[in-house]
Design a protein around this motif. Structure first.
Motif, PDB file in Angstrom:
ATOM      1  N   VAL A 167      -3.383  -8.980   0.419  1.00 56.18           N
ATOM      2  CA  VAL A 167      -2.824  -7.887   1.393  1.00 56.18           C
ATOM      3  C   VAL A 167      -1.973  -7.095   0.761  1.00 56.18           C
ATOM      4  CG1 VAL A 167      -1.561  -7.614   3.367  1.00 56.18           C
ATOM      5  CG2 VAL A 167      -3.024  -9.283   3.377  1.00 56.18           C
ATOM      6  N   GLU A 168      -1.129  -7.310  -0.288  1.00 55.11           N
ATOM      7  CA  GLU A 168      -0.398  -6.397  -0.849  1.00 55.11           C
ATOM      8  C   GLU A 168      -1.139  -5.718  -1.609  1.00 55.11           C
ATOM      9  OE1 GLU A 168       3.422  -6.301  -3.942  1.00 55.11           O
ATOM     10  OE2 GLU A 168       1.684  -7.802  -4.378  1.00 55.11           O
ATOM     11  N   LYS A 169      -2.133  -6.133  -2.452  1.00 53.76           N
ATOM     12  CA  LYS A 169      -2.902  -5.332  -3.266  1.00 53.76           C
ATOM     13  C   LYS A 169      -3.640  -4.082  -2.426  1.00 53.76           C
ATOM     14  CE  LYS A 169      -6.558  -5.914  -6.837  1.00 53.76           C
ATOM     15  NZ  LYS A 169      -7.746  -4.930  -6.406  1.00 53.76           N
ATOM     16  N   GLU A 170      -4.358  -4.668  -1.440  1.00 56.67           N
ATOM     17  CA  GLU A 170      -4.955  -3.657  -0.441  1.00 56.67           C
ATOM     18  C   GLU A 170      -4.122  -2.658  -0.004  1.00 56.67           C
ATOM     19  OE1 GLU A 170      -8.507  -3.809   2.622  1.00 56.67           O
ATOM     20  OE2 GLU A 170      -8.090  -5.677   1.969  1.00 56.67           O
ATOM     21  N   CYS A 171      -3.189  -2.945   0.383  1.00 55.02           N
ATOM     22  CA  CYS A 171      -1.917  -1.880   0.994  1.00 55.02           C
ATOM     23  C   CYS A 171      -1.637  -0.951  -0.042  1.00 55.02           C
ATOM     24  CB  CYS A 171      -0.732  -2.746   1.503  1.00 55.02           C
ATOM     25  SG  CYS A 171      -1.015  -3.679   2.943  1.00 55.02           S
ATOM     26  N   THR A 172      -1.372  -1.525  -1.177  1.00 53.62           N
ATOM     27  CA  THR A 172      -0.883  -0.528  -2.371  1.00 53.62           C
ATOM     28  C   THR A 172      -2.271   0.431  -2.565  1.00 53.62           C
ATOM     29  OG1 THR A 172       0.232  -2.225  -3.271  1.00 53.62           O
ATOM     30  CG2 THR A 172      -0.344  -0.506  -4.877  1.00 53.62           C
ATOM     31  N   GLU A 173      -3.542  -0.001  -2.589  1.00 53.58           N
ATOM     32  CA  GLU A 173      -4.297   0.880  -2.721  1.00 53.58           C
ATOM     33  C   GLU A 173      -4.608   1.850  -1.639  1.00 53.58           C
ATOM     34  OE1 GLU A 173      -7.554  -2.057  -3.143  1.00 53.58           O
ATOM     35  OE2 GLU A 173      -7.328  -2.426  -5.215  1.00 53.58           O
ATOM     36  N   LEU A 174      -4.359   1.590  -0.287  1.00 46.32           N
ATOM     37  CA  LEU A 174      -4.515   2.379   0.931  1.00 46.32           C
ATOM     38  C   LEU A 174      -3.248   3.280   0.983  1.00 46.32           C
ATOM     39  CD1 LEU A 174      -6.041  -0.321   3.144  1.00 46.32           C
ATOM     40  CD2 LEU A 174      -7.130   1.912   1.994  1.00 46.32           C
ATOM     41  N   GLY A 175      -2.243   3.066  -0.109  1.00 43.28           N
ATOM     42  CA  GLY A 175      -0.940   3.883   0.289  1.00 43.28           C
ATOM     43  C   GLY A 175      -0.280   3.443   1.595  1.00 43.28           C
ATOM     44  N   ILE A 176      -0.058   2.005   1.794  1.00 45.52           N
ATOM     45  CA  ILE A 176       0.709   1.477   2.735  1.00 45.52           C
ATOM     46  C   ILE A 176       1.797   0.662   1.960  1.00 45.52           C
ATOM     47  CG2 ILE A 176       0.479  -0.124   4.672  1.00 45.52           C
ATOM     48  CD1 ILE A 176      -2.448   0.992   4.949  1.00 45.52           C
ATOM     49  N   ASP A 234      10.344   6.345  -0.640  1.00 38.79           N
ATOM     50  CA  ASP A 234      10.996   5.767  -1.695  1.00 38.79           C
ATOM     51  C   ASP A 234      10.127   4.359  -1.828  1.00 38.79           C
ATOM     52  OD1 ASP A 234      12.987   7.569  -2.514  1.00 38.79           O
ATOM     53  OD2 ASP A 234      13.884   7.123  -0.520  1.00 38.79           O
ATOM     54  N   PRO A 235       9.056   4.054  -2.359  1.00 38.74           N
ATOM     55  CA  PRO A 235       8.348   2.992  -2.193  1.00 38.74           C
ATOM     56  C   PRO A 235       8.988   1.962  -2.989  1.00 38.74           C
ATOM     57  CG  PRO A 235       7.546   4.442  -3.916  1.00 38.74           C
ATOM     58  CD  PRO A 235       8.440   5.287  -3.165  1.00 38.74           C
ATOM     59  N   LEU A 236       8.859   0.653  -2.585  1.00 38.08           N
ATOM     60  CA  LEU A 236       9.495  -0.529  -3.140  1.00 38.08           C
ATOM     61  C   LEU A 236       8.716  -1.041  -4.234  1.00 38.08           C
ATOM     62  CD1 LEU A 236      10.155  -2.435   0.272  1.00 38.08           C
ATOM     63  CD2 LEU A 236      12.089  -1.278  -1.145  1.00 38.08           C
ATOM     64  N   PRO A 237       9.480  -1.803  -5.320  1.00 38.18           N
ATOM     65  CA  PRO A 237       8.680  -2.542  -6.225  1.00 38.18           C
ATOM     66  C   PRO A 237       7.700  -3.389  -5.848  1.00 38.18           C
ATOM     67  CG  PRO A 237      10.856  -3.043  -6.268  1.00 38.18           C
ATOM     68  CD  PRO A 237      10.853  -2.164  -5.348  1.00 38.18           C
ATOM     69  N   ALA A 238       6.696  -3.672  -6.665  1.00 34.79           N
ATOM     70  CA  ALA A 238       5.500  -4.666  -6.309  1.00 34.79           C
ATOM     71  C   ALA A 238       6.314  -5.908  -6.222  1.00 34.79           C
ATOM     72  CB  ALA A 238       4.617  -4.716  -7.433  1.00 34.79           C
ATOM     73  N   VAL A 239       5.766  -6.756  -5.287  1.00 31.29           N
ATOM     74  CA  VAL A 239       6.332  -8.296  -4.959  1.00 31.29           C
ATOM     75  C   VAL A 239       6.191  -9.129  -6.327  1.00 31.29           C
ATOM     76  CG1 VAL A 239       6.389 -10.077  -3.711  1.00 31.29           C
ATOM     77  CG2 VAL A 239       5.836  -7.844  -2.751  1.00 31.29           C
ATOM     78  N   ASN A 240       7.162  -9.628  -6.921  1.00 33.42           N
ATOM     79  CA  ASN A 240       7.451 -10.904  -7.740  1.00 33.42           C
ATOM     80  C   ASN A 240       6.965 -12.005  -6.983  1.00 33.42           C
ATOM     81  OD1 ASN A 240       7.796 -12.745  -9.619  1.00 33.42           O
ATOM     82  ND2 ASN A 240       9.530 -11.737 -10.597  1.00 33.42           N
ATOM     83  N   TRP A 241       5.601 -12.374  -7.108  1.00 28.81           N
ATOM     84  CA  TRP A 241       5.129 -13.356  -6.335  1.00 28.81           C
ATOM     85  C   TRP A 241       5.526 -14.677  -6.834  1.00 28.81           C
ATOM     86  CZ3 TRP A 241       3.777 -12.985  -1.596  1.00 28.81           C
ATOM     87  CH2 TRP A 241       3.366 -11.796  -1.026  1.00 28.81           C
TER      88      TRP A 241
END
Length: 504
Positions: free
Chosen positions: A88-97, A204-211
């Motif tokens: 979900v995170e990967k696809e959201c990032t690709e879609l600008g969400i 102000d986008p948040l950094p990627a999640v450290n899974w």
């Protein structure tokens, strides 16, 4: 963006004032039960609102309350959720969400969402729907704390027909549920709009999640490990769906109740987590309606009528997880037989370790423990024998729910609660069964009855373990020591399929 196919009856206002949306700094979708981007009505509605008001879109997620006896969850369940949310995170990032994973796992979810609202001024929250107490309680607490400057909306993204539209009461049986839901089916059975690249970005986008950090921050039962056959995420779930369409659907109607034949979809882990939409599965299955009409009809009946009846049961029955939630006739008959002598009585630990005298039951428990899923036909036998071999029906319900929720990838689900209550407490059954010790008038199943349905020894051979094979047989032998279930009081059984929805 065309969202004409979104039916507004899928949505309801839980709290606050929905006239303030234009004054919010964004729209936030709290993703709980439906962990996917596409084929998700809650996501569709959230993006529709955000585009209409020229606002950025956030997706919020986090771990929630587990089964009361297992507040820490299991490695199996947590890793499946994490795997799905990573996609979900990967696809959201690709879609600008913007995807935001809540930490502070021990803080109630409503408090985490309130903190997010305060810090971001995102005052419009869209939540998906679950009928179970943990999620409903959190949403109720959140709704109570929102004033007219915020709003909480909820979309049933899990059911084809929204639970509050399908029926206004707890439907007693599948016939009644079918009569309620199927006349509305065509209204809601529409193709999904695609979630597209979002035009308004978060400043102000948040950094990627450290899974890995997230994974290590959660205390879980490490003895219950992930299952090799079930990889998390929408992509893997869709692969299983495609495999079922080509290899299983053509024999589904005839052989779905045979545990030794691979005729079912095995999609319930992805349905439960929301990583695959049941509506998408039905759309794809119905493409084969001319080729396999009986199989398609039965799959739709399971995935729509029976599964959505489970949500109906949990939504309208506050006692969906205890004997007081059973129909009155079932409560009466079980209470009348509460003091009946049991041939065998086992502890929760003996059930958990598959240490009963019954090699068929042991095999089913081993399948659940090792594979994270039990064949739907065996679930009913498994649960009914827990009733037969427990001190009382209350204990039987508690043990069955514990084992199901702790080990199954589709545990802690409305299908599981309804299935246990159907098997043990007569939910969704008519009071027409012959009376016998312990069960009263609850529908009965037997070892010999299963022998007449399929090759139980092939199934037993597949699921054996050293622990179960070497364990002292017969539990506590509290009453009839040495009794043989294959010889005494078993009858022929009255099997009419496995519990609803779970067999998927």
């Amino acid at each position: 963006m065309n969202y004409l196919s979104f039916n507004v009856k899928r949505c309801r206002l839980l709290g606050g004032n929905d006239n303030i949306i234009s004054k919010s700094s964004g729209i936030a979708y709290y993703m709980h039960r439906d962990q996917r981007v596409q084929d998700n009505w809650a996501f569709v509605y959230s993006q529709d609102l955000a585009v209409k008001h020229n606002l950025p879109l956030y997706v919020l997620a986090g771990f929630n309350v587990k089964h009361p006896e297992n507040p820490e969850g299991t490695r199996r369940a947590i890793d499946f959720t994490i795997g799905g949310l990573k996609e979900v995170e990967k696809e959201c990032t690709e879609l600008g969400i913007q995807f935001h994973m809540f930490k502070d796992h021990h803080v109630p979810m409503f408090e985490r969402i309130l903190k997010f609202i305060k810090e971001t001024s995102v005052r419009c929250i869209v939540a998906d729907f679950s009928p179970l107490h943990p999620h409903r309680n959190q949403m109720n607490e959140l709704a109570k704390r929102l004033d007219s400057s915020s709003c909480l909306l909820q979309v049933d993204a899990h059911n084809i027909v929204p639970v509050w539209e399908a029926s206004k009461k707890d439907e007693p049986r599948a016939t009644e549920m079918r009569n309620q839901i199927m006349p509305q089916f065509d209204e809601y059975f529409t193709e999904f709009p695609r979630i597209k690249n979002h035009p308004t970005k978060v400043l102000d986008p948040l950094p990627a999640v450290n899974w890995e950090e997230i994974r290590n921050s959660v205390t879980v039962d490490e003895t219950v490990q992930s299952c090799e056959w079930a990889k998390p995420g929408t992509s893997h779930g869709m692969q299983h769906l495609k495999r079922f369409l080509t290899e299983g659907l053509h024999i589904y109607n005839e052989k779905r109740n045979i545990p030794t034949v691979d005729a079912i979809s095995n999609l319930s882990p992805w349905f439960h987590s929301g990583q695959v939409s049941a509506q998408r599965a039905v759309i794809e299955v119905k493409k084969f309606e001319e080729q396999y009409p009986k199989s398609v009809y039965k799959f739709v009946d399971e995935a729509v009528v029976w599964s959505e009846m489970s949500d109906n049961f949990c939504f309208y029955n506050d006692n969906y997880d205890k004997l007081s939630g059973a129909p009155q006739w079932a409560q009466d008959t079980l209470n009348e037989h509460r003091s009946d002598k049991r041939e065998y009585v086992y502890t929760k630990e003996q059930f958990e370790k598959a240490q009963t005298h019954d090699n068929l039951w042991n095999a089913a428990q081993i399948q659940l423990r090792d594979e994270g899923k039990m064949h739907g036909f065996m679930r009913m036998y498994w649960a009914k024998k827990i009733l037969e071999w427990s001190e009382n029906p209350d204990e039987a319900i508690a043990i069955a729910l514990y084992l199901n929720d702790h080990y199954s990838l589709d545990g802690a689900d409305s299908n599981g609660f309804a299935g246990v209550m159907w098997s043990i407490a007569g939910v969704h059954d008519p009071p027409k069964w012959g009376e016998r010790p312990v069960y009263g008038k609850i529908r009965y199943m037997s070892y010999n009855g299963c022998k007449g349905k399929f090759d139980i020894f092939e199934y037993i051979k597949k699921y054996q373990s050293g622990d179960a094979a070497s364990a002292p047989q017969g539990g506590l032998h509290k009453y009839y020591k040495g009794a043989d279930p294959k010889q005494k009081g078993q009858g022929s059984g009255r099997v009419q399929g496995s519990w609803g929805g779970g067999k998927q």
